[in-house]
Design a protein around this motif. Structure first.
Motif, PDB file in Angstrom:
ATOM      1  N   UNK A  24       0.967  -1.259  -0.015  1.00  0.00           N
ATOM      2  CA  UNK A  24      -0.059   0.047  -0.031  1.00  0.00           C
ATOM      3  C   UNK A  24       0.967   1.432   0.075  1.00  0.00           C
ATOM      4  N   UNK A  25       1.613   1.453   0.895  1.00  0.00           N
ATOM      5  CA  UNK A  25       2.639   2.646   0.974  1.00  0.00           C
ATOM      6  C   UNK A  25       3.551   2.640   0.010  1.00  0.00           C
ATOM      7  N   UNK A  26       3.950   1.616  -0.480  1.00  0.00           N
ATOM      8  CA  UNK A  26       4.943   1.562  -1.405  1.00  0.00           C
ATOM      9  C   UNK A  26       4.490   1.544  -2.944  1.00  0.00           C
ATOM     10  N   UNK A  27       4.112   0.352  -3.343  1.00  0.00           N
ATOM     11  CA  UNK A  27       3.705   0.048  -4.829  1.00  0.00           C
ATOM     12  C   UNK A  27       2.408   0.879  -4.927  1.00  0.00           C
ATOM     13  N   UNK A  28       1.546   0.750  -4.381  1.00  0.00           N
ATOM     14  CA  UNK A  28       0.228   1.578  -4.592  1.00  0.00           C
ATOM     15  C   UNK A  28       0.501   3.207  -4.433  1.00  0.00           C
ATOM     16  N   UNK A  29       0.996   3.640  -3.472  1.00  0.00           N
ATOM     17  CA  UNK A  29       0.789   5.049  -3.168  1.00  0.00           C
ATOM     18  C   UNK A  29       1.948   5.847  -4.242  1.00  0.00           C
ATOM     19  N   UNK A  30       3.177   5.131  -4.176  1.00  0.00           N
ATOM     20  CA  UNK A  30       4.285   5.719  -4.964  1.00  0.00           C
ATOM     21  C   UNK A  30       4.301   5.453  -6.518  1.00  0.00           C
ATOM     22  N   UNK A  31       3.704   4.175  -6.898  1.00  0.00           N
ATOM     23  CA  UNK A  31       3.631   3.967  -8.361  1.00  0.00           C
ATOM     24  C   UNK A  31       2.282   3.830  -8.804  1.00  0.00           C
ATOM     25  N   UNK A  32       1.450   2.820  -8.452  1.00  0.00           N
ATOM     26  CA  UNK A  32       0.192   2.575  -8.977  1.00  0.00           C
ATOM     27  C   UNK A  32      -0.822   3.490  -9.506  1.00  0.00           C
ATOM     28  N   UNK A  33      -0.822   4.343  -8.312  1.00  0.00           N
ATOM     29  CA  UNK A  33      -2.008   5.393  -8.140  1.00  0.00           C
ATOM     30  C   UNK A  33      -1.749   6.254  -9.458  1.00  0.00           C
ATOM     31  N   UNK A  34      -0.486   6.663  -9.621  1.00  0.00           N
ATOM     32  CA  UNK A  34      -0.404   7.511 -10.916  1.00  0.00           C
ATOM     33  C   UNK A  34       0.128   6.989 -12.214  1.00  0.00           C
ATOM     34  N   UNK A  35       0.196   5.514 -12.108  1.00  0.00           N
ATOM     35  CA  UNK A  35       0.385   4.882 -13.372  1.00  0.00           C
ATOM     36  C   UNK A  35      -0.489   4.432 -14.162  1.00  0.00           C
ATOM     37  N   UNK A  36      -1.703   3.827 -13.410  1.00  0.00           N
ATOM     38  CA  UNK A  36      -2.476   3.155 -14.576  1.00  0.00           C
ATOM     39  C   UNK A  36      -3.990   3.416 -13.847  1.00  0.00           C
ATOM     40  N   UNK A  37      -5.095   3.351 -14.794  1.00  0.00           N
ATOM     41  CA  UNK A  37      -6.439   3.485 -14.134  1.00  0.00           C
ATOM     42  C   UNK A  37      -6.845   2.369 -13.463  1.00  0.00           C
ATOM     43  N   UNK A  38      -6.243   1.133 -13.529  1.00  0.00           N
ATOM     44  CA  UNK A  38      -6.419  -0.050 -12.932  1.00  0.00           C
ATOM     45  C   UNK A  38      -5.705  -0.205 -11.455  1.00  0.00           C
TER      46      UNK A  38
END
Length: 305
Positions: free
Chosen positions: A131-145
């Motif tokens: 959550x804190x790393x993969x999602x917050x730092x990358x996924x949230x801004x990288x893909x609509x999925x």
């Protein structure tokens, strides 16, 4: 006068630190943790596990929430609903938030290592990183999925509660995990529809921003149907009884009905979002109540026999 000001400032700081932990979100997660623990066994739990297991998981979740505040501080300053948060408002600084997050994470992991088991501690740490790393730092801004992929971290709490008790991954734990995993996209997408303009200004590629409201509403309906069906599986595998089945069917029907109406009226996005929270809480409450009545029936039958 100076003493009064100091007291007022300390109270304001306390409220700011509390806001960093996203207490409402963590409270719902904590409830699913406890349900997972109580569903894992029909016998009494050691009080240390029952007390310090959820506390450790909650502290780690709060640490992840604080990291999310830190990562999203620039985005939060743009969005109307988040610009009053502690970092954008200037109530707290980055160093304070980072120190607070590390302290919470270390305290939570220490409790889990000491009072639960290595698997629970490892999975909780993986959720923190997710959550804190993969999602917050990358996924949230990288893909609509982002929500679909990153939802695994948010779906972990009942599984963590189960593993804290048993020390192993059982089908029941994985099913509780799956229910929240499928619940997460329609929950967040409903909010994203309501806040789509803000997400667009912040350049966050949420599904309504990249694919439009109509497409997102259809996906919400599809996920809601899948979620309503998956929520019936605890009855199918013998985890729960008829009380749970009837309640889960009614809740799932209501969710699907709202999702279907949302396709025709985007103004129902927030009512759908709010009901999704009620849905998850009620569903897990039903699991717990059903098991309690089942245990009571078993005890009564053994007395009669």
């Amino acid at each position: 006068m100076e003493t009064s000001v100091a007291i007022a400032n300390s109270r304001a700081a306390w409220r700011s630190y509390l806001e960093l932990t996203k207490p409402r979100v963590v409270a719902l997660m904590l409830f699913t943790v406890v349900v997972g623990m109580l569903m894992a066994t029909g016998s009494a739990l050691p009080w240390r596990v029952l007390v310090f297991g959820p506390l450790g998981i909650a502290l780690v979740a709060a640490s992840a929430a604080a990291v999310n505040h830190l990562v999203d501080r620039h985005v939060d300053a743009i969005m109307a609903r988040t610009r009053a948060r502690p970092l954008p408002s200037g109530a707290l600084g980055c160093t304070q938030v980072a120190t607070f997050a590390v302290a919470l994470g270390l305290a939570g992991m220490a409790l889990l290592v000491v009072f639960t088991n290595p698997l629970c501690a490892a999975l909780t740490f993986a959720s923190l990183v997710g959550y804190a790393g993969v999602y917050s730092l990358y996924l949230k801004r990288a893909t609509p999925h982002n929500i679909v992929i990153g939802g695994a971290a948010g779906a972990a709490p009942p599984l963590l509660g189960w593993v804290a008790v048993t020390g192993q991954l059982d089908p029941g734990a994985l099913l509780l995990f799956l229910i929240i995993l499928v619940w997460t996209p329609p929950h967040f997408w409903a909010l994203a529809i309501a806040r789509r303009d803000e997400y667009a200004r912040a350049a966050i590629p949420m599904l309504p921003v990249t694919h439009g409201v109509a497409f997102t509403s259809l996906r919400i309906l599809q996920y809601s149907v899948a979620m309503a069906l998956i929520a019936l599986l605890p009855f199918a595998i013998g985890m729960s009884g008829w009380l749970y089945l009837s309640g889960a069917a009614a809740l799932g029907g209501r969710f699907v009905w709202l999702a279907d109406r949302l396709r025709r009226d985007s103004r129902l996005a927030m009512p759908t979002f709010r009901f999704s929270i009620v849905y998850l809480f009620a569903l897990f409450a039903l699991l717990l109540i059903d098991q309690y009545f089942d245990l009571e029936s078993s005890v009564a039958a053994s007395i009669i026999n």
